[in-house]
Design an enzyme around this catalytic site. Structure first.
Site, short mmCIF file in Angstrom:
data_model
loop_
_atom_site.label_atom_id
_atom_site.label_comp_id
_atom_site.label_asym_id
_atom_site.label_seq_id
_atom_site.Cartn_x
_atom_site.Cartn_y
_atom_site.Cartn_z
N THR A 74 0.84 -1.18 0.00
CA THR A 74 0.00 0.00 0.00
C THR A 74 0.88 1.23 0.00
OG1 THR A 74 -0.10 0.04 2.42
CG2 THR A 74 -1.83 -1.17 1.26
N ALA A 78 -1.30 4.88 -4.41
CA ALA A 78 -1.79 3.67 -5.08
C ALA A 78 -1.53 2.45 -4.22
CB ALA A 78 -1.09 3.52 -6.43
N VAL A 80 -0.72 -1.84 -4.69
CA VAL A 80 -0.22 -2.82 -5.65
C VAL A 80 -0.75 -4.19 -5.27
CG1 VAL A 80 1.80 -3.89 -6.70
CG2 VAL A 80 1.86 -1.46 -6.07
N GLU A 175 5.26 -6.20 -15.02
CA GLU A 175 6.00 -7.40 -14.64
C GLU A 175 6.21 -7.43 -13.13
OE1 GLU A 175 10.58 -9.08 -15.30
OE2 GLU A 175 9.92 -7.19 -16.19
N ASP A 221 12.02 10.80 -6.83
CA ASP A 221 11.68 10.41 -5.45
C ASP A 221 12.49 9.19 -5.05
OD1 ASP A 221 10.27 10.78 -3.06
OD2 ASP A 221 8.71 9.36 -3.63
N ASN A 226 12.20 2.45 -3.03
CA ASN A 226 11.63 2.21 -4.36
C ASN A 226 12.67 1.64 -5.32
OD1 ASN A 226 12.97 4.69 -4.82
ND2 ASN A 226 11.09 5.81 -4.42
N ASP A 238 8.28 2.62 -8.94
CA ASP A 238 7.61 3.84 -8.49
C ASP A 238 8.12 5.06 -9.26
OD1 ASP A 238 6.13 2.39 -6.70
OD2 ASP A 238 7.45 2.78 -5.00
#
Length: 287
Positions: A74, A78, A80, A175, A221, A226, A238
């Protein structure tokens, strides 16, 4: 060969058997939200499919069926979910990134990233700037469209990013970076690499940041949260806020911040990672 990085998963990643127990409800919720049949959305008329050549591991037939196995991560903008797609001959695990609707998204940090990203229509620009209901819906879609487009460009350029399978509404399917049983790869922040592993990962990171810049972007970011690592291979994720280095007046400031964030993490693990040196290396690659 370097040993496989040690893994430790955060609390927001559920075991596969628990995700499977919720798959029927989650699939129904997804189908209701998108108003589409329960079979694979790859051939849906509104779906934008990923770049060619399509990887051989991806099921692409109209008979393929998607099974939603639940949320694995989370985030602020968004969630996933893990999706299993099979067509009888081939099957694959995919990651479905679903941007929240206007009532649940957060917009506190999007203004700087959006500089240089403008539509051609005055009404839409004004709605986004004023954060009207219509503008918020546009922004939700813009993040999804931007991430899909950027992933497509970077993947086609050979950068270490997931293959973007498809875009439908505010859902980006890509993917899954992880094991053959659908277990997602850990984030860099979850690892405790030894010196050899850390040096290898830092070399890979330098290379992918140069590739991003050569394609015209910086991550915007970047942090150890990420970046995924699977069997010694580093993959960036991300990317909806990826910043246009030329079109955004703050582009190189974002680049410098990316370098500082990631070099701080590697430096704390004994790697000679200098943010100024890395930023200058990336700048030289653009000349």
């Amino acid at each position: 060969m370097p040993s496989r990085p040690r893994r430790r998963f955060d609390d927001d990643v559920e075991p596969i058997h628990r995700r499977r127990s919720r798959s029927t409800r989650l699939t129904a919720e997804r189908d209701d939200a998108l108003d589409i049949p329960s079979n694979s959305t790859y051939r849906h008329p509104d779906t934008v499919r990923g770049p060619a050549p399509v990887p051989r591991w991806l099921p692409t037939s109209g008979e393929a069926v998607d099974e939603d196995l639940g949320v694995v991560k989370t985030g602020k903008e968004a969630d996933v979910s893990l999706v299993h797609r099979a067509d009888g001959e081939r099957s694959a695990f995919l990651a479905a990134k679903r941007y929240r609707n206007a009532q649940h998204r957060m917009f506190h940090r999007d203004a700087g990233y959006l500089e240089g990203r403008r539509t051609r229509f005055t009404r839409e620009n004004r709605a986004m700037a004023n954060r009207t209901e219509f503008g918020r819906q546009l922004l939700a879609g813009q993040w999804a469209v931007a991430e899909f487009a950027i992933l497509s460009r970077l993947w086609s350029a050979g950068a270490a990013v997931p293959y973007p399978v498809q875009l439908l509404g505010t859902e980006v399917m890509m993917e899954l970076i992880g094991d053959a049983d659908g277990t997602p790869a850990p984030r860099l922040a979850q690892l405790r690499p030894d010196g050899r592993e850390a040096r290898s990962l830092y070399r890979q990171l330098r290379a992918v940041l140069v590739q991003l810049a050569e394609t015209g972007y910086t991550h915007g970011d970047l942090s150890a949260y990420n970046v995924l690592v699977h069997e010694g291979r580093l993959v960036l994720i991300d990317l909806p806020q990826a910043v246009d280095l030329v079109g955004n007046p703050q582009g190189f400031a974002y680049l410098r911040r990316d370098c500082t964030n990631i070099c701080t993490w590697f430096s704390a693990r004994g790697i000679d990672a200098d943010a100024d040196e890395l930023a200058n290396e990336i700048r030289r690659a653009l000349v």
